[in-house]
Design a protein around this motif. Sequence first.
Motif, PDB file in Angstrom:
ATOM      1  N   LYS A  48       0.685  -1.154   0.195  1.00  0.00           N
ATOM      2  CA  LYS A  48       0.090   0.039   0.145  1.00  0.00           C
ATOM      3  C   LYS A  48       0.934   1.283   0.145  1.00  0.00           C
ATOM      4  N   GLU A  93      -9.853   1.166  -1.147  1.00  0.00           N
ATOM      5  CA  GLU A  93      -9.689   0.263   0.125  1.00  0.00           C
ATOM      6  C   GLU A  93      -8.067   0.338   0.538  1.00  0.00           C
ATOM      7  N   THR A  94      -7.412   1.287   0.512  1.00  0.00           N
ATOM      8  CA  THR A  94      -6.075   1.432   0.729  1.00  0.00           C
ATOM      9  C   THR A  94      -5.723   1.440   2.312  1.00  0.00           C
ATOM     10  N   ASP A  95      -6.828   1.373   2.855  1.00  0.00           N
ATOM     11  CA  ASP A  95      -6.428   1.099   4.385  1.00  0.00           C
ATOM     12  C   ASP A  95      -6.909  -0.461   4.847  1.00  0.00           C
ATOM     13  N   SER A  96      -7.227  -1.290   3.975  1.00  0.00           N
ATOM     14  CA  SER A  96      -7.699  -2.519   4.301  1.00  0.00           C
ATOM     15  C   SER A  96      -6.372  -3.302   4.578  1.00  0.00           C
ATOM     16  N   LEU A 134      -4.099  -2.760   6.966  1.00  0.00           N
ATOM     17  CA  LEU A 134      -3.200  -1.864   7.605  1.00  0.00           C
ATOM     18  C   LEU A 134      -3.194  -1.546   9.150  1.00  0.00           C
ATOM     19  N   LEU A 169      -1.574   2.999   8.725  1.00  0.00           N
ATOM     20  CA  LEU A 169      -2.414   3.825   8.378  1.00  0.00           C
ATOM     21  C   LEU A 169      -2.219   5.562   8.474  1.00  0.00           C
ATOM     22  N   GLN A 170      -1.469   5.773   9.188  1.00  0.00           N
ATOM     23  CA  GLN A 170      -1.125   7.224   9.449  1.00  0.00           C
ATOM     24  C   GLN A 170      -0.083   7.509   8.563  1.00  0.00           C
ATOM     25  N   THR A 209     -13.700   3.404   1.311  1.00  0.00           N
ATOM     26  CA  THR A 209     -13.324   2.531   2.446  1.00  0.00           C
ATOM     27  C   THR A 209     -14.683   1.957   2.846  1.00  0.00           C
ATOM     28  N   ALA A 267      -2.226   8.050   5.445  1.00  0.00           N
ATOM     29  CA  ALA A 267      -3.009   9.270   5.386  1.00  0.00           C
ATOM     30  C   ALA A 267      -2.179  10.432   5.262  1.00  0.00           C
ATOM     31  N   ARG A 294     -12.628   4.654  10.067  1.00  0.00           N
ATOM     32  CA  ARG A 294     -11.227   4.914  10.613  1.00  0.00           C
ATOM     33  C   ARG A 294     -10.188   5.667   9.935  1.00  0.00           C
ATOM     34  N   LEU A 295     -10.200   5.391   8.370  1.00  0.00           N
ATOM     35  CA  LEU A 295      -9.292   6.033   7.591  1.00  0.00           C
ATOM     36  C   LEU A 295      -9.729   7.917   7.566  1.00  0.00           C
TER      37      LEU A 295
END
Lengths: 249, 478, 430
Positions: free
Chosen positions: A152, A171-174, A176, A181-182, A202, A185, A206-207
């Motif tokens: 990612k 869904e870049t956060d899946s 992580l 994630l931070q 998403t 972001a 959360r993201l």
Amino acid sequence: MLNINDLHARVEDTAILHGLNLEVKPGEVHAIMGPNGAGKSTLGNVLAGRPGYEVTGGTVTYKGSDLLELEAEDRARAGVFLAFQYPVEIPGVSNMEFLKASVDAIRTARGEEAMSSMDFIKLAREKCKAVDLPQDFLKRGVNEGFSGGEKKRNELLQMMLLEPSLCILDETDSGLDIDALQVVARGVNALRSPDRGIIVVTHYQRLLDYIVPDYVHVLAKGRIVKSGGRELALELEKHGYSWIDEEVA
Amino acid sequence: MSENIDQYLKSEYSAGWITDIESLTIPPGLNEDVIRLISAKKQEPEWMLEWRLKAYRAWLEMKEPEWAHVVYPKPDFQALSYYSSPKSMEDGPQSLDEVDPELLRTYEKLGIPVHEQEVLAGVAVDMVFDSVSVGTTFRQKLKDAGVIFCPISEAVHEYPELVKKYLGSVVPQKDNFYAALNSAVFSDGSFVYIPKGVRCPMELSTYFRINEAKTGQFERTLIIADEGSQVSYLEGCTAPMRDENQLHAAVVELVALDDADIKYSTVQNWYPGDAEGKGGIYNFVTKRGIAHTRSKISWTQVETGSAVTWKYPSCILKGDDSIGEFYSVALTSNHQQADTGTKMIHLGKNTRSTIIAKGISAKQSSNSYRGLVKMNPGAEGARNYTQCDSLLIGDKCGAHTFPYIESKNPTAVIEHEATTSKVSDDQLFLCQQRGIDAEKAVSMIVNGFCKDVFRELPMEFAVEAGKLLEVSLEGAVG
Amino acid sequence: MSDPMQAEQAHQGLQAQSDWGWLKDWRASAWSQFAATPWPTRKTEAWKYTPLKSMLDTEWSLAEQPGTGTGTVFEDWDRTVITLVDGKVADHDALPEGVTVRLLSKATPEQRAQFEDRLSKTLAGDQLFTTFNQALLAEAVWIDVAPETVLEKPLHINQVLSSSANGRAVPVRLMLDLGGRSQMTLVETFSSESDGPVFINPVTEIEVGDSAKLTHYHLLLETGDVRHLGSVQAVLRAHSQMNSFHMALGGVLKRKDIVVRHCGSGAHLQLNGVYLPKGKEHVDYHTTLEHEVPHGTSNEVFRGIIGDEAKAVFNGRIHIHKDAQKTLAELSNKNLLTSHKAEINTKPELEIYADDVKCAHGATVAQLDKGSMFYFLSRGISRQEAEVMMSFGFINELLETLDDEPVKQLLRPMLAALFAKEDELARHLV
């Protein structure tokens, strides 16, 4: 910048999008949320032109022209970037070779000069640092043996190098953890600018604690069924997606 | 010791008895006169005799194939008898009620449902005893549906146009040494025709029994599934225990016209010879189907018998979007040798084939998978997936894999994988520690190894196949 | 068989030379064996997919005077080079300590006895063109590395066919005995400056001693009208390691039989290779791994890209003998066809006579992966460039495993040039 009007699409024999409407203006960040199977990933893939995703109706206008007319590589050259949910591994082709080929192709399309190898290496190293990837990742095969989080971050690295006009994060956060994630972001936020549109797809809100969107849309059964501001995401967090189904039904 | 194991420790080759019946067997030897005699016994029309003679003349010019991974003394073709029939069958076709009860008892003893009223599931049976069909059940019921299911010798008389059109159309007379021999001397076998759009109302099956000594069995099966039809066909085989080797050289031809679906299942349990490798059947068989547009041919085989097996049920995927499947379990023990597999010839666009082959070798046996996947230039977008697994039990056996892969189309995708494994001491110990004895444990492991294939068998065959494996593996672990 | 290759005269001519008396019987027995072997047809299993028709169009003769040629040059690689032009030693560097070289053509009476003892010792089974090599052999280079020698510099056997080699058959043999606990890198390169037709027929015999370690390259870089029919045969002693990399580019006809025998337990073999025929070229690799003793391990990976109207053949046999318990052997063969007139025939074979072993093989034939293609496209890279990069990557994945950077440096541009019809398309590679 992007105008999606009554978009219908299917994957193989299954119709997935049933009349989706969305407008993204430069400088805006749109979050698209929805339950599994709602068609979230289909949207990103249709916009990027993935083979097998067939548009059966509606229009997509990007910077005033018909996006759907363009081949996948021409969309990329026009500034559409899809951060893949599952980035592909390409052993034997180094990340550096891949990135340089991509940057050159896109710069050439923009009428800019190709970068010298030295300048490119410098730039790539700098961006590596920004996404917290060790530099030896540039020498390794594209995504080869990368962990989920590294893949990612590699997507984000490409996004930073290519400086697209429209970023679609699928869904870049899946998968992580909170640290990764931070990092992601932070990278996305750094790319926010008045002339760039961003679509964040998403499942979890959360993201959105880290990438604060201007608009939130709920995608269900192939259509956007509810739009609102940041608060809509919080509502979804609290109540889940089932109330949407009820409301739609 | 559980009852179960008790049962199979006692068991040997359970189909090894001889039916005491008076037979008319022609003297050993092969020449044109013998072929004329066979043809005359069946009162065949002239064209059929000519067809046989053409095959015979071709056969004389051919050599026995030697490429298979099997070793055996070459049969003396002049020492065999090419026709044997129970005396009571001499007077031509009879109804089931008139068949010699001793013959029917043979099949009952083998667990074959011969009386229509006692049949549980709807299975119609053609019983072939040495060189003749002794009876076929459910003929009327099938006829009502338009399905033809009869001995091929009868089809030659009753449906000459169909026989002329399709006999040899998939396996030509000169195809190979044994196919040519079969074409010359074939005596009986089953003929099936499913008319357009008909789904055959019951499973069809043929049960082959070699009884007479020093005879060869050369059956010929021809199945034609017309457009949009569907049929499932089962085949079973046994023979008495005899000290000398007996030859079984069959030919099976399947024709699946557009949108038809043929499922062909075999449980082959010919006498494998004794523990010292004495006796047993030489099983040299040519089986092939041709699949037209959107049709499907599926072969499933469980091979536990025969001293030597040479057999490659194959599919010619001629029509676009046609499908070929091959699911096989081949188990060899004692001195058995098997060289078996399949050929998938992809001619049409978007043709698909799947090969799942499981070989189990025990004791001093030799077990080879031999296969061909061929993508012709026209096979745009064709796909094949092959999985070959070998399981070795003991260190005196051999397990081999010879897959030929040929592609002339860049859009075709072929994937082949093969593995070998053994029944490990750890697995055995775990089972034993949980109170399961070694033989039962082996049989459990083997059954698990084969489950992908057993799943493809019709229910009643699956049970039989599982039991057969247990019997064949008896004493395989020390 | 009579003499379909029209080589008897060459054989007899060699036999008539007076100074070769001591090898006469050895050659004559090979010639009678070669002549008695039925000429391969489509029905000959070992030659099923490789027709030898093209070998019959020339009356092959042996080179009397070798020509001149440079051969393969590695940039910045300090190595010991022995150059053979048209099968004759033309030049060689000083040999490092621990290494002795004997030449068949210059064998002293004492060495003759040693040669007689050593020649063909590592061979297993009959191969038509190994027999041919014996029948017409006029030069062999025998390298002996003393036990416990660690060679810093690689030894490069640089074989070149000169521009005057047209119509020549060039049988040549290399023997390497790597002593116990020794370590070295052997590089064999083959190149051609001939317009052809020319027929090179090399046999390499290798023995890797106990606990010795050999890195081996066998690179067939000839292009044009070259027919290359030869073999590499190796014997691995206990706990030895051999890492062997093969590559075949170009040429009208190339066939290499590779046989590696595990003769001492605990040895490890890594055998990798790539074949890249294009145009109307034909490449055939036949590999056999003989696991004759317990506890051996083998890992074999071959990949091919077949373009235009080219044909490739791969036959990978793993033979586990009865006593070779606890063997681990794996083989993978992957192929890409890039044209509707290209053809691949592959046959991975397992022949197993021991039960406590783990063996597996896999073979695939496919096109470039569609998912990967989309990834390239979605980054703005053109389809043509993506094809070049993906083809390159498919092969480069094996190059990446090589220990020696100079070999990669030599081969990578060759690969890139091979896949890119225009240089532009390879600009991001190399």
